[in-house]
Scaffold this motif. Structure first.
Motif, mmCIF file in Angstrom:
data_model
loop_
_atom_site.group_PDB
_atom_site.id
_atom_site.type_symbol
_atom_site.label_atom_id
_atom_site.label_comp_id
_atom_site.label_asym_id
_atom_site.label_seq_id
_atom_site.Cartn_x
_atom_site.Cartn_y
_atom_site.Cartn_z
ATOM 1 N N ARG A 142 0.805 -1.230 0.000
ATOM 2 C CA ARG A 142 0.000 0.000 0.000
ATOM 3 C C ARG A 142 0.832 1.271 0.000
ATOM 4 O O ARG A 142 0.390 2.289 -0.516
ATOM 5 N N SER A 143 2.012 1.236 0.563
ATOM 6 C CA SER A 143 2.850 2.443 0.536
ATOM 7 C C SER A 143 3.189 2.816 -0.895
ATOM 8 O O SER A 143 3.098 3.980 -1.293
ATOM 9 N N MET A 144 3.582 1.826 -1.679
ATOM 10 C CA MET A 144 3.938 2.078 -3.062
ATOM 11 C C MET A 144 2.718 2.493 -3.886
ATOM 12 O O MET A 144 2.756 3.478 -4.625
ATOM 13 N N THR A 145 1.630 1.764 -3.751
ATOM 14 C CA THR A 145 0.441 2.082 -4.556
ATOM 15 C C THR A 145 -0.150 3.433 -4.151
ATOM 16 O O THR A 145 -0.639 4.181 -5.008
ATOM 17 N N SER A 146 -0.101 3.761 -2.865
ATOM 18 C CA SER A 146 -0.599 5.068 -2.427
ATOM 19 C C SER A 146 0.185 6.191 -3.081
ATOM 20 O O SER A 146 -0.379 7.195 -3.522
ATOM 21 N N GLU A 147 1.505 6.023 -3.157
ATOM 22 C CA GLU A 147 2.344 7.044 -3.787
ATOM 23 C C GLU A 147 2.035 7.159 -5.280
ATOM 24 O O GLU A 147 1.992 8.260 -5.831
ATOM 25 N N LYS A 148 1.809 6.019 -5.924
ATOM 26 C CA LYS A 148 1.491 6.050 -7.358
ATOM 27 C C LYS A 148 0.131 6.691 -7.611
ATOM 28 O O LYS A 148 -0.034 7.459 -8.570
ATOM 29 N N VAL A 149 -0.847 6.400 -6.769
ATOM 30 C CA VAL A 149 -2.170 7.027 -6.908
ATOM 31 C C VAL A 149 -2.049 8.535 -6.748
ATOM 32 O O VAL A 149 -2.612 9.317 -7.534
ATOM 33 N N ARG A 150 -1.314 8.955 -5.726
ATOM 34 C CA ARG A 150 -1.133 10.387 -5.497
ATOM 35 C C ARG A 150 -0.431 11.059 -6.677
ATOM 36 O O ARG A 150 -0.872 12.102 -7.168
ATOM 37 N N ASN A 151 0.649 10.443 -7.163
ATOM 38 C CA ASN A 151 1.419 11.048 -8.249
ATOM 39 C C ASN A 151 0.603 11.173 -9.524
ATOM 40 O O ASN A 151 0.559 12.236 -10.153
ATOM 41 N N PHE A 152 -0.047 10.092 -9.920
ATOM 42 C CA PHE A 152 -0.797 10.123 -11.179
ATOM 43 C C PHE A 152 -2.030 11.027 -11.076
ATOM 44 O O PHE A 152 -2.395 11.686 -12.057
ATOM 45 N N SER A 153 -2.647 11.074 -9.908
ATOM 46 C CA SER A 153 -3.797 11.972 -9.729
ATOM 47 C C SER A 153 -3.361 13.422 -9.825
ATOM 48 O O SER A 153 -4.015 14.253 -10.477
ATOM 49 N N LEU A 154 -2.227 13.730 -9.188
ATOM 50 C CA LEU A 154 -1.701 15.097 -9.226
ATOM 51 C C LEU A 154 -1.350 15.496 -10.659
ATOM 52 O O LEU A 154 -1.703 16.594 -11.112
ATOM 53 N N PHE A 155 -0.676 14.612 -11.378
ATOM 54 C CA PHE A 155 -0.285 14.938 -12.744
ATOM 55 C C PHE A 155 -1.497 15.032 -13.674
ATOM 56 O O PHE A 155 -1.484 15.808 -14.627
ATOM 57 N N ALA A 156 -2.527 14.261 -13.406
ATOM 58 C CA ALA A 156 -3.748 14.376 -14.216
ATOM 59 C C ALA A 156 -4.335 15.786 -14.086
ATOM 60 O O ALA A 156 -4.750 16.398 -15.080
ATOM 61 N N ILE A 157 -4.338 16.310 -12.860
ATOM 62 C CA ILE A 157 -4.853 17.665 -12.630
ATOM 63 C C ILE A 157 -3.945 18.702 -13.283
ATOM 64 O O ILE A 157 -4.413 19.640 -13.943
ATOM 65 N N VAL A 158 -2.629 18.523 -13.120
ATOM 66 C CA VAL A 158 -1.666 19.481 -13.683
ATOM 67 C C VAL A 158 -1.796 19.545 -15.201
ATOM 68 O O VAL A 158 -1.866 20.641 -15.793
ATOM 69 N N PHE A 159 -1.859 18.411 -15.858
ATOM 70 C CA PHE A 159 -1.944 18.408 -17.321
ATOM 71 C C PHE A 159 -3.299 18.947 -17.797
ATOM 72 O O PHE A 159 -3.371 19.594 -18.848
#
Length: 396
Positions: A142-159
């Motif tokens: 979950r630590s790894m997947t949580s970080e990936k969810v956060r990163n991809f969600s953030l980049f989706a908003i940024v783009f």
């Protein structure tokens, strides 16, 4: 069979948690690859009509974005075995995001830009959804997947925001965001490679690289055939038909040397630096493969005694040099192959130097001579190793 054990309803599972996880590509991934046949062809067409520094930079930026859209999904599918209904639905949506990106390419510098970036943003959001599903059913990682969810969600908003920024600010913001998406893999301390569970099946990922390389190089054949068919095969002179064959043989040889020396090969270890080099070398190799494919389309536009177009020669010569250089880089970080014992650094250096020299010779010689020099640079990469191997093994 229990419902949760059937592939149609089985939740995403980390391959470490399975007794046996095969390395082969799932049909849904192959279908996802199909849209990239279109994107690469359209991107090659764009480059054909914008053979200058500006066009090259746009081409490279768009290719990298499309490659990330392909590559980061491939990484997920290499970590998690996921074949259930919701995974297939998300994959279907991701295919649609790439369809929007592909259709935007011809007008990428105009009104197509917004659609392209929004498609890329949606693609990031779907990756976040995939990791979110994995997080819910894989407690250990979950630590790894949580970080990936956060990163991809953030980049989706940024783009999504970047899509509506004024130009050229939007271009700069897009470039910075693209660099940031890769920094999370490469900067020590924040890299997701620090997680033990971020461990792709290397056999699966190497097969994914090989399949996309086939698509990239296959586009060279596509470009040649379409160009000649539009010109009219019955209208051209015999020397143009010979050039046409030269182009086809060249693309085949490029496939040959990739699969003999690097294709389907796993990295020699799982060190972060090795994986990053493996990733980036394939990216550059595929960019160079498209460049050569576009350059070879000029073969059916000229005869033996015409000068080879300088702009096409530039991308063809430097594209081939880069392609050979990346094979040399890959040789140093993949598992040992017997073929590499005969395709050593001297062969690679010869091909690189001759390909670059060819660019400076092209304006002063007819296309027949230019093809001979360029072809020597390419053919040396397979003729010399095969000859060396034959001389070595014929006595055994």
């Amino acid at each position: 069979m229990a419902l949760q054990d059937h592939p149609m309803w089985r939740k995403p599972q980390h391959h470490h948690d399975l007794d046996h996880a095969h390395e082969h590509v799932h049909w849904a991934e192959l279908f996802y690859d199909l849209i990239h046949v279109v994107t690469i062809f359209l991107l090659g067409n764009y480059l054909s009509h914008h053979l200058d520094w500006h066009g090259f930079l746009v081409f490279t930026g768009v290719f990298i974005a499309l490659w990330y859209a392909w590559g980061e999904l491939s990484i997920f599918n290499s970590i998690y075995v996921s074949t259930d209904v919701w995974h297939r639905v998300i994959m279907c949506v991701m295919i649609c995001t790439v369809m929007f990106m592909a259709a935007s390419i011809p007008a990428i510098e105009g009104k197509g830009w917004t659609f392209f970036v929004l498609g890329f943003a949606a693609n990031r959001a779907m990756l976040a959804a995939l990791y979110f599903r994995a997080k819910r059913v894989n407690v250990t990682g979950r630590s790894m997947t949580s970080e990936k969810v956060r990163n991809f969600s953030l980049f989706a908003i940024v783009f999504a925001i970047i899509a509506f920024l004024p130009k050229p600010l939007a271009y700069w913001a897009f470039g910075i965001a693209m660099v940031a998406t890769q920094a999370i893999y490469m900067i020590p301390g924040i890299s997701v490679l620090r997680f033990e569970r971020f461990a792709p099946r290397l056999g699966h990922l190497s097969e994914r690289f090989a399949l996309l390389t086939l698509i990239v190089l296959g586009e060279g054949f596509f470009k040649l055939v379409v160009t000649l068919s539009e010109k009219g095969i019955y209208k051209v002179s015999p020397d143009v038909l010979v050039n046409f064959v030269i182009g086809g043989v060249s693309m085949f040889v490029m496939c040959w040397i990739y699969f003999d020396f690097a294709g389907n090969a796993k990295p020699k270890d799982r060190k972060p630096a090795t994986l990053v080099i493996w990733w980036l070398a394939h990216l550059v190799l595929m960019v160079c493969g498209v460049l050569v494919g576009v350059a070879l389309a000029a073969e059916v536009k000229i005869g033996f005694w015409d000068p080879y177009p300088t702009d096409y020669a530039a991308i063809g010569c430097f594209g081939l040099a880069g392609y050979i250089a990346m094979l040399w880089v890959l040789r140093s970080i993949i598992e040992h192959r017997v073929a590499s014992d005969f395709g050593r650094g001297d062969v690679r250096l010869f091909g690189i130097v001759l390909a670059i020299a060819c660019f400076f010779i092209v304006p002063h010689v007819p296309a027949l001579v230019a093809n001979l020099i360029w072809g020597t640079a390419l053919l040396s990469q397979i003729v010399v190793p095969v000859s060396r191997a034959w001389l070595t093994f014929r006595h055994e």
